[in-house]
Design an enzyme around this catalytic site. Structure first.
Site, mmCIF file in Angstrom:
data_model
loop_
_atom_site.group_PDB
_atom_site.id
_atom_site.type_symbol
_atom_site.label_atom_id
_atom_site.label_comp_id
_atom_site.label_asym_id
_atom_site.label_seq_id
_atom_site.Cartn_x
_atom_site.Cartn_y
_atom_site.Cartn_z
ATOM 1 N N ASP A 13 0.877 -1.177 0.000
ATOM 2 C CA ASP A 13 0.000 0.000 0.000
ATOM 3 C C ASP A 13 0.912 1.223 0.000
ATOM 4 O O ASP A 13 2.130 1.111 0.175
ATOM 5 C CB ASP A 13 -0.886 -0.007 1.258
ATOM 6 C CG ASP A 13 -1.793 1.218 1.367
ATOM 7 O OD1 ASP A 13 -2.363 1.636 0.329
ATOM 8 O OD2 ASP A 13 -1.936 1.777 2.463
ATOM 9 N N SER A 14 0.300 2.381 -0.148
ATOM 10 C CA SER A 14 1.065 3.628 -0.077
ATOM 11 C C SER A 14 1.577 3.881 1.343
ATOM 12 O O SER A 14 2.507 4.644 1.533
ATOM 13 C CB SER A 14 0.172 4.792 -0.493
ATOM 14 O OG SER A 14 -0.966 4.826 0.344
ATOM 15 N N TYR A 45 -0.718 8.437 -2.102
ATOM 16 C CA TYR A 45 -0.806 8.173 -3.539
ATOM 17 C C TYR A 45 -2.053 8.866 -4.128
ATOM 18 O O TYR A 45 -2.132 9.101 -5.320
ATOM 19 C CB TYR A 45 -0.964 6.671 -3.804
ATOM 20 C CG TYR A 45 0.295 5.831 -3.756
ATOM 21 C CD1 TYR A 45 1.511 6.336 -3.304
ATOM 22 C CD2 TYR A 45 0.261 4.503 -4.180
ATOM 23 C CE1 TYR A 45 2.651 5.533 -3.264
ATOM 24 C CE2 TYR A 45 1.392 3.699 -4.151
ATOM 25 C CZ TYR A 45 2.577 4.220 -3.695
ATOM 26 O OH TYR A 45 3.694 3.411 -3.662
ATOM 27 N N CYS A 76 -4.134 -1.445 -1.994
ATOM 28 C CA CYS A 76 -4.320 -0.001 -2.148
ATOM 29 C C CYS A 76 -5.256 0.202 -3.336
ATOM 30 O O CYS A 76 -4.968 -0.279 -4.444
ATOM 31 C CB CYS A 76 -2.965 0.644 -2.428
ATOM 32 S SG CYS A 76 -3.052 2.402 -2.798
ATOM 33 N N ASN A 77 -6.358 0.871 -3.100
ATOM 34 C CA ASN A 77 -7.304 1.113 -4.196
ATOM 35 C C ASN A 77 -6.707 2.024 -5.256
ATOM 36 O O ASN A 77 -6.959 1.854 -6.446
ATOM 37 C CB ASN A 77 -8.568 1.763 -3.649
ATOM 38 C CG ASN A 77 -9.459 0.780 -2.924
ATOM 39 O OD1 ASN A 77 -10.376 0.240 -3.504
ATOM 40 N ND2 ASN A 77 -9.165 0.526 -1.662
ATOM 41 N N GLU A 157 -5.542 9.278 9.612
ATOM 42 C CA GLU A 157 -4.136 9.174 10.028
ATOM 43 C C GLU A 157 -3.833 10.089 11.208
ATOM 44 O O GLU A 157 -2.945 9.806 11.996
ATOM 45 C CB GLU A 157 -3.220 9.498 8.851
ATOM 46 C CG GLU A 157 -3.373 8.471 7.750
ATOM 47 C CD GLU A 157 -2.057 7.944 7.252
ATOM 48 O OE1 GLU A 157 -1.046 8.599 7.491
ATOM 49 O OE2 GLU A 157 -2.059 6.869 6.625
ATOM 50 N N CYS A 189 -11.169 2.649 -0.383
ATOM 51 C CA CYS A 189 -9.848 3.048 0.115
ATOM 52 C C CYS A 189 -9.573 2.187 1.344
ATOM 53 O O CYS A 189 -10.464 2.015 2.194
ATOM 54 C CB CYS A 189 -9.840 4.528 0.490
ATOM 55 S SG CYS A 189 -8.313 5.044 1.307
ATOM 56 N N THR A 190 -8.361 1.659 1.414
ATOM 57 C CA THR A 190 -8.074 0.699 2.484
ATOM 58 C C THR A 190 -7.934 1.356 3.863
ATOM 59 O O THR A 190 -7.811 0.662 4.866
ATOM 60 C CB THR A 190 -6.824 -0.144 2.144
ATOM 61 O OG1 THR A 190 -5.740 0.731 1.807
ATOM 62 C CG2 THR A 190 -7.097 -1.061 0.985
ATOM 63 N N HIS A 191 -7.969 2.673 3.911
ATOM 64 C CA HIS A 191 -8.006 3.352 5.215
ATOM 65 C C HIS A 191 -9.419 3.340 5.818
ATOM 66 O O HIS A 191 -9.577 3.430 7.032
ATOM 67 C CB HIS A 191 -7.614 4.835 5.073
ATOM 68 C CG HIS A 191 -6.155 5.084 5.029
ATOM 69 N ND1 HIS A 191 -5.382 4.744 3.956
ATOM 70 C CD2 HIS A 191 -5.321 5.671 5.939
ATOM 71 C CE1 HIS A 191 -4.127 5.117 4.196
ATOM 72 N NE2 HIS A 191 -4.068 5.678 5.390
HETATM 73 N N1 DGL Z 1 -4.896 3.391 1.165
HETATM 74 C C1 DGL Z 1 -4.899 4.048 -0.125
HETATM 75 C C2 DGL Z 1 -6.032 3.490 -0.979
HETATM 76 O O1 DGL Z 1 -6.591 2.441 -0.700
HETATM 77 C C3 DGL Z 1 -5.058 5.550 -0.054
HETATM 78 C C4 DGL Z 1 -4.044 6.319 0.687
HETATM 79 C C5 DGL Z 1 -3.280 7.281 -0.162
HETATM 80 O O2 DGL Z 1 -3.818 8.262 -0.667
HETATM 81 O O3 DGL Z 1 -2.098 7.009 -0.326
HETATM 82 O O4 DGL Z 1 -6.391 4.091 -1.957
#
Ligand code: DGL
Length: 272
Positions: A13-14, A45, A76-77, A157, A189-191
């Protein structure tokens, strides 16, 4: 005799958000060893170009293959939406690649109960149109609308999870007319699994909130099984590794929120 493949699963992931996916994977596949890579030096990202995201994702994929990973999970999406094809090309025939979008698209479309689906994610994910085009392909009768929600990642975060600030931001995004009358909302988004309960509450539990982590872990399980790639129980706990391209005490502290267990982050610089 049952085959056993001890090679690790590579996940990236990012940053630390993909640990929500890693957490689901270790629960569904407790015998598997994980190598997680969080590209914290390049985080986020979500507002970067396709070219930049593809470049980082390619380098990380190459690194995970060098670590002898048997399969790569793009947790990471943003990378899944912008770089999936290139990552598959990079992995070539050395390893299969699992993204976080296709399993969710398959899940929502196979439910046969949603006519109006909403998606939220980073700007790069939503602007790529990947979710909408993948759901609509083969299901042109479905209505799919999406909204970029870029403030959610920094909000999570920074630890604004269940308070007035997070509730106000969530309300402001989810009240957009594009998301009116949806029956399901995909957390693209994985967050976002971290704020799943607040989102459900916003909808008074009347909208299905779809968290990809378990869906992806189950898809990975099926692929490992089908390809004879499962590691069989050995009696020893698998020794996972959690790598980051930039280390701070902050990433170390926040990682527990996502993985639900204390972990030790190791810094490796693969970009030099
Ligand atoms: N976790 C990332 C996703 O699933 C997004 C975080 C980022 O912007 O880097 O898209």
């Amino acid at each position: 005799m049952i085959q056993s493949d001890e090679r690790p699963i590579g996940i990236f992931d990012s940053g630390v958000g993909g640990l929500t996916v890693a957490n689901a994977i270790r629960q569904v596949l407790p015998n598997e060893r994980l190598i997680y890579f969080g590209d914290t030096i390049h985080l986020p990202y979500g507002d970067k170009s396709k070219e930049t995201i593809t470049g980082y994702s390619t380098r990380i994929t190459r690194y995970l293959l060098e670590q002898d990973c048997k399969i790569i999970v793009v947790a990471c999406n943003t990378a899944s939406a912008n770089a999936y094809e290139t990552i598959i090309g990079e992995a070539d025939n050395k390893a299969s690649v699992v993204d976080v979008i296709d399993p969710v698209v398959k899940y929502v479309t196979s439910q046969n109960k949603y006519k109006r689906i909403g998606v939220i994610g980073t700007k790069s994910t939503i602007n790529s149109g990947t979710y909408v085009s993948k759901i609509i392909a083969g299901n042109p009768h479905l209505s799919v609308t999406s909204v970029a929600t870029p403030m959610l990642v920094p909000m999570i975060e920074e630890g604004f999870i269940f308070d007035d600030i997070s509730n106000a931001i969530i309300r402001s995004y989810l009240s957009k007319p594009e998301l009116d009358n949806i029956e399901a909302l995909i957390l693209g988004c994985t967050h976002y699994p971290i704020i799943k309960n607040q989102i459900k509450k916003f909808y008074n539990f009347q909208v299905d909130v779809i968290d990809s982590s378990l869906i992806v872990a189950n898809a990975l399980h099926a692929i490992l099984e089908m390809n004879n790639l499962m590691n069989q129980p050995s009696g020893n706990q698998p020794q996972h590794r959690f790598l980051v391209s930039d280390f701070t005490e902050y990433f170390q502290a926040v990682s527990k929120l996502f993985f639900e267990e204390d972990i030790v982050l190791e810094k490796v610089n693969i970009f030099e």
